[in-house]
Design an enzyme around this catalytic site. Sequence first.
Site, PDB file in Angstrom:
ATOM      1  N   HIS A  95     -25.219 -15.615  94.371  1.00  0.00           N
ATOM      2  CA  HIS A  95     -26.662 -15.492  94.223  1.00  0.00           C
ATOM      3  C   HIS A  95     -27.134 -16.498  93.190  1.00  0.00           C
ATOM      4  O   HIS A  95     -26.430 -16.741  92.209  1.00  0.00           O
ATOM      5  CB  HIS A  95     -27.037 -14.069  93.777  1.00  0.00           C
ATOM      6  CG  HIS A  95     -28.479 -13.763  93.983  1.00  0.00           C
ATOM      7  ND1 HIS A  95     -29.443 -14.093  93.067  1.00  0.00           N
ATOM      8  CD2 HIS A  95     -29.113 -13.190  95.034  1.00  0.00           C
ATOM      9  CE1 HIS A  95     -30.612 -13.723  93.540  1.00  0.00           C
ATOM     10  NE2 HIS A  95     -30.458 -13.180  94.730  1.00  0.00           N
ATOM     11  N   ASP A 113     -27.110  -8.477 100.715  1.00  0.00           N
ATOM     12  CA  ASP A 113     -26.913  -8.603 102.158  1.00  0.00           C
ATOM     13  C   ASP A 113     -25.503  -8.267 102.608  1.00  0.00           C
ATOM     14  O   ASP A 113     -25.255  -8.129 103.804  1.00  0.00           O
ATOM     15  CB  ASP A 113     -27.251 -10.028 102.612  1.00  0.00           C
ATOM     16  CG  ASP A 113     -28.740 -10.266 102.566  1.00  0.00           C
ATOM     17  OD1 ASP A 113     -29.472  -9.301 102.851  1.00  0.00           O
ATOM     18  OD2 ASP A 113     -29.158 -11.376 102.250  1.00  0.00           O
TER      19      ASP A 113
HETATM   20  N1  ACO Z   1     -18.655 -18.722  99.388  1.00  0.00           N
HETATM   21  C1  ACO Z   1     -17.890 -19.695  98.836  1.00  0.00           C
HETATM   22  N2  ACO Z   1     -18.273 -20.478  97.802  1.00  0.00           N
HETATM   23  C2  ACO Z   1     -19.508 -20.278  97.295  1.00  0.00           C
HETATM   24  C3  ACO Z   1     -20.368 -19.285  97.823  1.00  0.00           C
HETATM   25  C4  ACO Z   1     -19.899 -18.499  98.894  1.00  0.00           C
HETATM   26  N3  ACO Z   1     -20.676 -17.553  99.430  1.00  0.00           N
HETATM   27  N4  ACO Z   1     -21.518 -19.309  97.135  1.00  0.00           N
HETATM   28  C5  ACO Z   1     -21.411 -20.270  96.222  1.00  0.00           C
HETATM   29  N5  ACO Z   1     -20.195 -20.856  96.304  1.00  0.00           N
HETATM   30  C6  ACO Z   1     -19.654 -21.900  95.429  1.00  0.00           C
HETATM   31  C7  ACO Z   1     -20.259 -23.265  95.733  1.00  0.00           C
HETATM   32  O1  ACO Z   1     -19.480 -23.980  96.686  1.00  0.00           O
HETATM   33  C8  ACO Z   1     -20.250 -23.907  94.373  1.00  0.00           C
HETATM   34  O2  ACO Z   1     -18.915 -24.314  94.106  1.00  0.00           O
HETATM   35  P1  ACO Z   1     -18.641 -25.612  93.193  1.00  0.00           P
HETATM   36  O3  ACO Z   1     -19.175 -25.279  91.848  1.00  0.00           O
HETATM   37  O4  ACO Z   1     -17.162 -25.786  93.244  1.00  0.00           O
HETATM   38  O5  ACO Z   1     -19.382 -26.751  93.857  1.00  0.00           O
HETATM   39  C9  ACO Z   1     -20.565 -22.754  93.420  1.00  0.00           C
HETATM   40  O6  ACO Z   1     -20.077 -21.579  94.095  1.00  0.00           O
HETATM   41  C10 ACO Z   1     -22.054 -22.609  93.086  1.00  0.00           C
HETATM   42  O7  ACO Z   1     -22.756 -22.485  94.332  1.00  0.00           O
HETATM   43  P2  ACO Z   1     -24.188 -23.080  94.623  1.00  0.00           P
HETATM   44  O8  ACO Z   1     -24.350 -23.302  96.075  1.00  0.00           O
HETATM   45  O9  ACO Z   1     -24.443 -24.264  93.714  1.00  0.00           O
HETATM   46  O10 ACO Z   1     -25.095 -21.893  94.121  1.00  0.00           O
HETATM   47  P3  ACO Z   1     -26.620 -21.682  94.475  1.00  0.00           P
HETATM   48  O11 ACO Z   1     -27.196 -20.869  93.394  1.00  0.00           O
HETATM   49  O12 ACO Z   1     -27.279 -22.980  94.799  1.00  0.00           O
HETATM   50  O13 ACO Z   1     -26.574 -20.844  95.854  1.00  0.00           O
HETATM   51  C11 ACO Z   1     -26.463 -19.065  97.391  1.00  0.00           C
HETATM   52  C12 ACO Z   1     -26.711 -19.485  95.931  1.00  0.00           C
HETATM   53  C13 ACO Z   1     -27.327 -19.921  98.342  1.00  0.00           C
HETATM   54  C14 ACO Z   1     -26.884 -17.615  97.569  1.00  0.00           C
HETATM   55  C15 ACO Z   1     -24.957 -19.258  97.705  1.00  0.00           C
HETATM   56  O14 ACO Z   1     -24.180 -18.454  96.845  1.00  0.00           O
HETATM   57  C16 ACO Z   1     -24.627 -18.944  99.167  1.00  0.00           C
HETATM   58  O15 ACO Z   1     -24.770 -19.816 100.035  1.00  0.00           O
HETATM   59  N6  ACO Z   1     -24.185 -17.669  99.484  1.00  0.00           N
HETATM   60  C17 ACO Z   1     -23.907 -17.264 100.820  1.00  0.00           C
HETATM   61  C18 ACO Z   1     -25.207 -16.945 101.551  1.00  0.00           C
HETATM   62  C19 ACO Z   1     -25.823 -15.635 101.082  1.00  0.00           C
HETATM   63  O16 ACO Z   1     -25.164 -14.615 100.964  1.00  0.00           O
HETATM   64  N7  ACO Z   1     -27.158 -15.682 100.850  1.00  0.00           N
HETATM   65  C20 ACO Z   1     -27.918 -14.504 100.441  1.00  0.00           C
HETATM   66  C21 ACO Z   1     -28.459 -14.668  99.065  1.00  0.00           C
HETATM   67  S1  ACO Z   1     -29.214 -13.185  98.526  1.00  0.00           S
HETATM   68  C22 ACO Z   1     -30.683 -13.113  99.300  1.00  0.00           C
HETATM   69  O17 ACO Z   1     -31.314 -14.050  99.678  1.00  0.00           O
HETATM   70  C23 ACO Z   1     -31.231 -11.791  99.550  1.00  0.00           C
END
Ligand code: ACO
Length: 434
Positions: A312, A369
């Site tokens: 998140h 979610d």
């Molecule tokens: N699975 C694997 N790796 C992940 C995940 C995941 N679900 N989420 C983040 N990471 C990793 C990224 O690859 C990144 O790694 P790095 O530092 O080695 O490059 C690090 O964790 C940080 O991730 P970001 O994408 O920079 O974090 P951001 O805050 O931009 O994204 C997000 C947050 C979009 C929710 C992301 O965690 C994601 O895509 N999750 C899966 C989709 C999801 O569940 N969305 C629902 C969000 S809650 C809502 O809207 C109600």
Amino acid sequence: MSDSTKSGPAEVTLAAGDKNVVLPVQYPTLGAPCIDVARLPKETGCFTYDPGFTATASCKSAITYIDGDQGVLLYRGYPIEQLAEQSSFLEVAYLLMNGELPDRNEFAKFEHEVTHHTMMHERLKNFFQGFQYDAHPMAMLAATVASLSAFYHDTLDLEDPEQRRLAAIRLLAKMPTLAAAAYRYSIGWPIRFPRNNLDYVNRFLHMMFEVPSEPLEMNPVVAKALDLLFILHADHEQNASTSTVRLVGSTGANPYASVAAGITALWGPAHGGANEAVLKMLAEIGTPDKVDAAVARAKDKNDSFRLMGFGHRVYKNFDPRAKIIREMTHKVLGELGIDDPLLEVAMKLEEAALKDDYFVQRKLYPNVDFYSGIIYKALKIPTEMFTVMFAIGRTAGWVAHWLEQQVDPENKIGRPRQIYTGAATRDYVAIDRR
Ligand code: ACO
């Protein structure tokens, strides 16, 4: 809860070349202070760069507070755990829109008003009929919500507080009607009228599942679970869809158009579309013994696969909503007597990820979610409708933010800057000389 406010500098000084620029610091009731950079371009000729707004507050708001490190979520100051336990979705909607919990009379009036704005115009059915039977219900919802502005254009004077309030009530009232209609159209069932003798959630369930051939058994466990999910989804401060509603709202566009834009933003799998994506992912994993392979894929930077329902932007701790839903999932499945193998996969996945260094170091916890899809499935809500369910709950937050924005004296049209990376000025070359 961290209350890092009050104590701290009143201003910070930024050294920009040979010039010192003094920037005021603004302090919230709760949470981190913000450096006000509005005067920066004038004083330095520079803008700020912050892709994804990870460090930028876009507005002031008194609606919802999140402490992502501590896993705290407050609606108008009330902890989500207390509201989930003791309140109802409609009461929460009133709270978000009006700032205070209603007394009995206020609530009765609000409920009466919402109940009596649930009908959709008969001509709106033509919009549904324009879609292919297999259209995604989010596409139908976005289109029909936007079209409401054409039906209520005579009450769209945004200077009039009563017309603004009425539009917010209409959106809250009609969203379940449009959502259920989208579902029924997609399966070829006749669209149902809202029944005013039922409460908000049961009315929605009735519109979704009633068939002419037999009476619908209303299950209180199902209604309670759905009401709870709507409460948990009701607001989450400046998330992508709410920020979209505000950005569109900042132009003076009408609330139906603004909320329709919020619906489209919610649809993405990085936002509300994740609940649908979680269930697809769990089904693809299939059995608990395949979980380790899925975790390995999620960690592989050469693989675009991510664990849906994990991570998140704001929570770097357990999402408090996920904790409540996790408990609710077990209760609902138990009470409905459902033995869902996907829940076993989900449990194994949660366990594997929570002890894996990759997820621990990046503070990737299950989000709201991760479990909501399993409950929706147990409630017999079809997968394509999951994000629509989210939209019904989030409508309370969208309209609350839109109402707040309309009276914000600091509201300006949202218009970010960019770092231009294209070609420098050059002369046009005629086509035969290129
Ligand atoms: N699975 C694997 N790796 C992940 C995940 C995941 N679900 N989420 C983040 N990471 C990793 C990224 O690859 C990144 O790694 P790095 O530092 O080695 O490059 C690090 O964790 C940080 O991730 P970001 O994408 O920079 O974090 P951001 O805050 O931009 O994204 C997000 C947050 C979009 C929710 C992301 O965690 C994601 O895509 N999750 C899966 C989709 C999801 O569940 N969305 C629902 C969000 S809650 C809502 O809207 C109600």
